[in-house]
Write a protein that holds these residues in place. Structure first.
Motif, PDB file in Angstrom:
ATOM      1  N   ARG A  64       0.818  -1.225   0.000  1.00 59.71           N
ATOM      2  CA  ARG A  64       0.000   0.000   0.000  1.00 59.71           C
ATOM      3  C   ARG A  64       0.845   1.265   0.000  1.00 59.71           C
ATOM      4  O   ARG A  64       0.329   2.354  -0.242  1.00 59.71           O
ATOM      5  CB  ARG A  64      -0.982  -0.023   1.171  1.00 59.71           C
ATOM      6  N   CYS A  65       2.155   1.128   0.253  1.00 61.86           N
ATOM      7  CA  CYS A  65       3.053   2.266   0.002  1.00 61.86           C
ATOM      8  C   CYS A  65       3.169   2.479  -1.514  1.00 61.86           C
ATOM      9  O   CYS A  65       3.326   3.597  -1.998  1.00 61.86           O
ATOM     10  CB  CYS A  65       4.431   1.990   0.573  1.00 61.86           C
ATOM     11  N   CYS A 103       1.335  -0.165   6.806  1.00 56.33           N
ATOM     12  CA  CYS A 103       2.596  -0.326   7.548  1.00 56.33           C
ATOM     13  C   CYS A 103       2.924   0.890   8.397  1.00 56.33           C
ATOM     14  O   CYS A 103       3.763   0.808   9.300  1.00 56.33           O
ATOM     15  CB  CYS A 103       3.742  -0.680   6.598  1.00 56.33           C
TER      16      CYS A 103
HETATM   17 ZN   LIG Z   1       3.011   0.667   3.612  1.00 62.61          ZN
END
Ligand SMILES: [Zn+2]
Length: 251
Positions: free
Chosen positions: A167-168, A242
């Motif tokens: 998701r980064c 994260c």
């Molecule tokens: Zn992330």
């Protein structure tokens, strides 16, 4: 484990006897047993990994046979996870293999991800990858994101707390239908084999604890164009997964 079977692999200074011992004590979860997953599973079984968990709900179809390592025409109609487990047992009988004929949903992910040392990507959809990403970051299990389409593919090691997560790279799930599938765009047979070889190599680096592992190094290969590109992905400030440890794809 017999020395002779792995002699050529142990001759590599990056692996050696200690790396081989670590591989033999390691386990991997492979989500999806199509071309990408089955080539990855075969590479790790041949490399001497101790234990594999396979998850796939689909049945072997005729359209799979041009690219999937482990399946032959007599497997048509059988669950992929079972057919793959049998083929892997024939080629590497020392590997302990568990197979789940099931879709990897949140409950199964919470059950199997904490049991392994690495998770490998054999998927054809992003939604399940977001689920794997949540489960792996939550339980601090490394995983390798790998995707293929048409003549190209990409792969990136995701090591929680040492580099970016999925998701980064892709903050939000794209709307359904906006990303083409292999059924729509096609897939060249050798492409998943090439990306699986890359993914399996990354998994071996993770399992032997190699200093050469590069979390967040995204590699894009286009086999038809003969082109390879490498991009360094950074952790995103405020990543919901994260960064903030919000796991919206888990229960
Ligand atoms: Zn992330």
């Amino acid at each position: 484990m017999t020395g002779s079977r792995f002699a050529r692999q142990m001759a590599l200074p990056a692996i050696g006897r200690e790396g081989q011992r670590r591989l033999g004590e390691s386990s991997a979860l492979i989500v999806g047993c199509g071309a990408l997953g089955s080539h990855t599973a075969e590479a790790l079984a041949r490399a001497g990994i101790g234990r594999l968990i396979l998850v796939d709900r689909d049945l072997v179809a005729e359209t799979n046979l041009h690219r999937v390592a482990l399946f032959t025409p007599p497997d048509l109609g059988r669950p992929k996870a079972e057919a793959a487990a049998e083929a892997l047992h024939r080629l590497a009988p020392d590997v302990a293999i568990a197979s789940h004929v099931a879709h990897l949903g949140p409950k199964l992910a919470e059950e199997v991800v904490p049991q392994v040392d690495v998770v490998l990507d054999g998927l054809d959809n992003l939604e399940t990858r977001y689920l794997i990403n949540d489960a792996c970051v939550k339980h601090r299990v490394p995983w390798v994101y790998t995707a293929v389409l048409a003549t190209h593919g990409m792969t990136m090691p995701i090591v929680p707390e040492q580099g970016p997560c999925l998701r980064c790279l892709f903050p939000d799930l794209p709307p359904p239908g906006t990303i083409p599938t292999c059924a729509e765009a096609g897939i060249l047979g050798p492409v998943p084999a090439a990306l699986a070889a890359w993914q399996a190599t990354t998994a071996i680096q993770i399992l032997v604890g190699s200093a050469d592992l590069a979390p967040g190094r995204l590699v894009h290969l286009d086999l038809w164009a003969g082109r390879a590109e490498t991009i360094s992905v950074a952790r995103a400030a405020g990543c919901p997964c994260c960064g903030e440890r919000r796991f919206g794809f888990l229960p």
